[in-house]
Design a protein around this motif. Structure first.
Motif, mmCIF file in Angstrom:
data_model
loop_
_atom_site.group_PDB
_atom_site.id
_atom_site.type_symbol
_atom_site.label_atom_id
_atom_site.label_comp_id
_atom_site.label_asym_id
_atom_site.label_seq_id
_atom_site.Cartn_x
_atom_site.Cartn_y
_atom_site.Cartn_z
ATOM 1 N N UNK A 17 -20.484 -16.756 -6.501
ATOM 2 C CA UNK A 17 -19.217 -16.195 -7.012
ATOM 3 C C UNK A 17 -18.004 -16.782 -6.277
ATOM 4 N N UNK A 18 -18.253 -17.524 -5.175
ATOM 5 C CA UNK A 18 -17.142 -18.158 -4.459
ATOM 6 C C UNK A 18 -17.295 -19.675 -4.397
ATOM 7 N N UNK A 19 -18.206 -20.206 -5.208
ATOM 8 C CA UNK A 19 -18.592 -21.605 -4.981
ATOM 9 C C UNK A 19 -17.424 -22.570 -5.209
ATOM 10 N N UNK A 20 -16.571 -22.285 -6.218
ATOM 11 C CA UNK A 20 -15.464 -23.212 -6.473
ATOM 12 C C UNK A 20 -14.242 -22.904 -5.596
ATOM 13 N N UNK A 21 -14.323 -21.829 -4.855
ATOM 14 C CA UNK A 21 -13.296 -21.563 -3.828
ATOM 15 C C UNK A 21 -13.498 -22.527 -2.660
ATOM 16 N N UNK A 22 -14.773 -22.768 -2.342
ATOM 17 C CA UNK A 22 -15.083 -23.563 -1.151
ATOM 18 C C UNK A 22 -15.541 -24.993 -1.449
ATOM 19 N N UNK B 139 -12.999 -27.539 -8.570
ATOM 20 C CA UNK B 139 -13.095 -26.694 -7.370
ATOM 21 C C UNK B 139 -12.314 -27.282 -6.204
ATOM 22 N N UNK B 140 -11.993 -26.417 -5.235
ATOM 23 C CA UNK B 140 -11.188 -26.796 -4.067
ATOM 24 C C UNK B 140 -12.144 -26.995 -2.893
ATOM 25 N N UNK B 141 -12.142 -28.167 -2.335
ATOM 26 C CA UNK B 141 -13.061 -28.447 -1.224
ATOM 27 C C UNK B 141 -12.479 -27.902 0.088
#
Ligand code: GCW
Length: 695
Positions: A569-574, A538-540
């Motif tokens: 549904x957006x957890x690995x975006x943030x 994921x992208x921090x």
């Protein structure tokens, strides 16, 4: 009420029987789009007289099947609240009246009536008033003069430049009619990666022919410009927006265009983005560039749609760049400039949060750009109904001025008063017989128009009306296929990039998976976005990472920043999270990833059964073509899952949960082969791409 002109149209009841209504199946190639149930699948001869009123007249004459007499009444501004394009339909037992201030509004009313006829919407009494939410409802064609279409998956360009202006194909008018029927009132004919030749007298003459055909259907023509045109076309030594010769070039060019196309809409501009020239080449800002063009257009009422899709290889986080670049310019853009912003901050991924720029610029007009063509959603091979994705963006609350400042409201100009509003969709139309490559991709063209007219419409309503007009109104067909369509976008997210993953496509083609790929630019590399490693994935973008969350207003900033509250549904975006991170349902992140992929592949496989169950309601031609594509989609979904899970497993070191189906492609094979369709532009028209070997 002052009725200064009155046209009576006599309804001819029962003239037409329809395949859809009678249940009789006829083979059709899909060329009739959503006019299928109206027209029995036959090619249409359109009106000889090309005034808007006679087109409206003709549509009613040919296709109205009801008993009531239909009359169209032109109000000529007697009801200013209806605006230029709105209309009112009054129903009674014996008569139906369509009122509008303008001929275009009457035409929209006629198409509304015909849509109601096919979808059980005719009332025995009462009235409906319709006014479009956005002023400019525009398609963006990424079509090149050499007939290729960037990210086009439906054959070659519809615009046959080499034949124009002499040969005029019937498809041009059919295109205009289809757009008018869903309320689309504008079109940009050429690619944002613009060839300067489009502004030469030779091409303007070709454009004129199309503009003349589109005009009676209420459609204005716009063009993409190449910012370096002064150099290319006039041989100037510069295209600096503050240079007097450059300013003169654009003033003269605009005057020339309006002398040829008096209602020309304006320009779309991609500047200083992905190698395109722009004002920054000369140390000027986006505002300098946009204002110079806008000033040239102003006397004629034209507008500039200036794109915010900008990013540089050097930035820490591409998702932040539009805000970083445009916020300092807020308030500097002239009144006929509107900033065109992709729905998400990166690039039309199957799921992105809304672009934070929509919540930030308070003194600048903004518009949404969505992608109708399925660059990242299986091209024209996958059935993906996109309206739920677009609506997710439009309904997102930016909190610009407190709760309720949704992207739709902001861009409609209802939060801050705009005086001009617009919405754009990157077209999925080509010269393939069924226009869009996949019969179901037509639904996305349709849905874009309906959404641009009324962003409040639900995905279900739009799918339902499209299905009834395109196939049949039999509920045994409509019910299961509406459900399939409604779930299709989420299912594609599941099998391509669940839980907020993004940009993990194989190189230039953007079709198959490429989680292992590293491009020469890190911001084009999947590995840069998923950051899978032994410590997690994921992208921090939290305040401890790139800080992108800070571009959102509260409460979103904190909501996204905190892993406990960030929507999964957006957890690995943030967030960058360990493989064994515990999800809300108690399972590990690794297991959640595996299960979500599994959900996606199961769903894609199940489409085939659902489609088989409606076999008898669909003509053979379309049923078979769609069936072939559904089989392909299910295979592709599996390939996506195997590639991503196989790749990530090296880092997680964890086994697939026992309730997941085993991986079927070996990791070595997956790395060696990738789904063919590496074409950056139009595939050969007859190519139904197959798995292939590309080293
Ligand atoms: O999504 C990317 C595409 C490019 C496109 C660019 C843009 C027209 O991969 O093909 O170029 O976006 O929107 O400008």
């Amino acid at each position: 009420m002052r009725i200064s002109e009155l046209t009576f149209i006599v309804a001819i009841a029962g003239m037409i029987s329809s395949c859809g209504k009678t249940g009789q199946l006829c083979d059709v190639n899909g060329h009739n789009l959503w006019f299928h149930s109206l027209s029995e699948g036959k090619a249409q001869i359109l009106s000889e007289d090309k005034s808007t009123m006679s087109i409206a007249d003709n549509e009613i004459h040919n296709y109205w099947k009801g008993k009531q007499t239909v009359s169209c009444l032109l109000l000529n501004d007697a009801e200013p609240e209806l605006g230029n394009e709105g209309y009112r339909i009054e129903f009674s037992k014996n008569d139906i009246h369509i009122y509008s201030n303008t001929e275009t509004g009457v035409l929209y009313g006629v198409y509304d009536l015909l849509r109601r006829q096919e979808t059980d919407g005719i009332m025995s009494d009462g009235q409906v008033t319709e006014i479009p939410a956005f002023d400019v409802r525009i398609l963006n064609h990424w079509d090149n003069p050499n007939l290729t279409v960037e990210r086009g998956f439906a054959g070659q360009s519809l615009w046959k430049w080499e034949e124009l202006p002499d040969r005029v194909r019937p498809e041009y008018e059919e295109y205009a009619r289809a757009n008018a029927s869903v309320g689309i009132n504008a079109t940009v004919l050429n690619n944002v990666n613009a060839d300067p030749c489009m502004l030469t007298p030779e091409y303007l003459e070709k454009v004129r022919v199309l503009a003349d055909i589109f005009r009676p259907y209420g459609i204005k023509v716009y063009l993409s410009l190449n910012f370096a045109a002064p150099k290319h076309l006039a041989g100037l030594g510069t295209s600096d927006p503050l240079d007097a010769d450059v300013i003169r070039f654009w003033n003269d060019k605009v005057a020339e265009i309006y002398s040829i196309i008096p209602d020309f809409g304006g320009f779309l501009v991609k500047a200083n983005s992905e190698g395109q020239s722009g004002p920054q080449d000369y140390g000027r800002t986006h505002a300098d560039g946009a204002n110079m063009i806008a000033d040239a257009l102003k006397p004629y009422g034209g507008i500039v749609m200036w794109r915010a899709f900008v990013y540089a290889a050097t930035a820490e986080d591409r998702a932040m760049q539009a805000v970083d670049e445009f916020m300092p310019l807020d308030g500097q853009f002239h009144s006929n400039v509107i900033i065109q912003i992709k729905n998400g901050p990166i690039d039309f991924q199957p799921r992105e949060p809304f672009s934070p720029l929509f919540g930030q610029m308070e003194k600048t007009k903004m518009m949404v750009e969505v992608q109708v063509t399925q660059e990242y959603l299986g091209h024209s091979n996958h059935l993906v109904y996109l309206h739920p994705m677009w609506k997710e963006c439009l309904d997102s609350d930016t909190y610009m001025r407190g709760e309720g400042s949704t992207v739709a409201k902001v861009t409609e100009g209802k939060v801050l008063k705009y005086g001009m509003s617009a919405i754009a969709g990157v077209a999925n139309i080509g010269d393939s017989v069924n226009w869009c490559g996949h019969h179901f991709a037509q639904a996305n063209w349709y849905a874009f128009g309906r959404m641009a007219w009324n962003p409040e419409l639900t995905s279900e309503q739009i799918a339902d009306e499209w299905l009834k007009q395109t196939f049949t109104d039999n509920s045994k067909f409509v019910r299961p296929i509406t459900e399939l369509m409604l779930a299709s976008r989420e299912n594609t997210v599941h099998y391509e990039m669940p839980l907020g993953l993004h940009h993990i496509f194989a190189g230039a083609g953007h079709y198959g998976p490429g989680p292992w790929e590293q491009s020469m630019r890190r911001d084009w590399s999947p590995t840069f976005y998923h950051k899978a490693a032994a410590d997690g994935i994921g992208f921090d973008r939290t305040m401890n990472g790139s800080g992108a969350v800070a571009q959102y207003h509260e409460p979103l900033k904190s909501l996204y920043d905190n892993v406990e509250t960030c929507p999964e549904e957006l957890i690995l975006w943030f967030h960058h999270l360990p493989w064994d991170y515990t999800m809300k349902n108690g399972e590990t992140l690794w297991n959640a990833l595996c299960h979500t992929y599994q959900h996606g592949i199961n769903a894609a496989a199940a489409y085939i059964d659902t489609w088989a169950s409606v076999r008898k309601y669909v003509d053979d031609w379309r049923w078979n073509q769609i069936n072939d594509k559904l089989i392909r989609q299910a295979k592709d979904a599996l390939w996506w899952r195997d590639a991503c899970i196989g790749y990530f497993q090296q880092f997680s070191g964890m086994e697939l949960p026992s309730d997941c189906s085993p991986v079927q492609h070996s990791y070595d094979d997956l790395r060696k082969f990738r789904l063919r369709i590496s074409n950056y532009e139009t595939p050969a028209p007859d190519a139904l791409p197959e798995y292939g070997l590309i080293k």
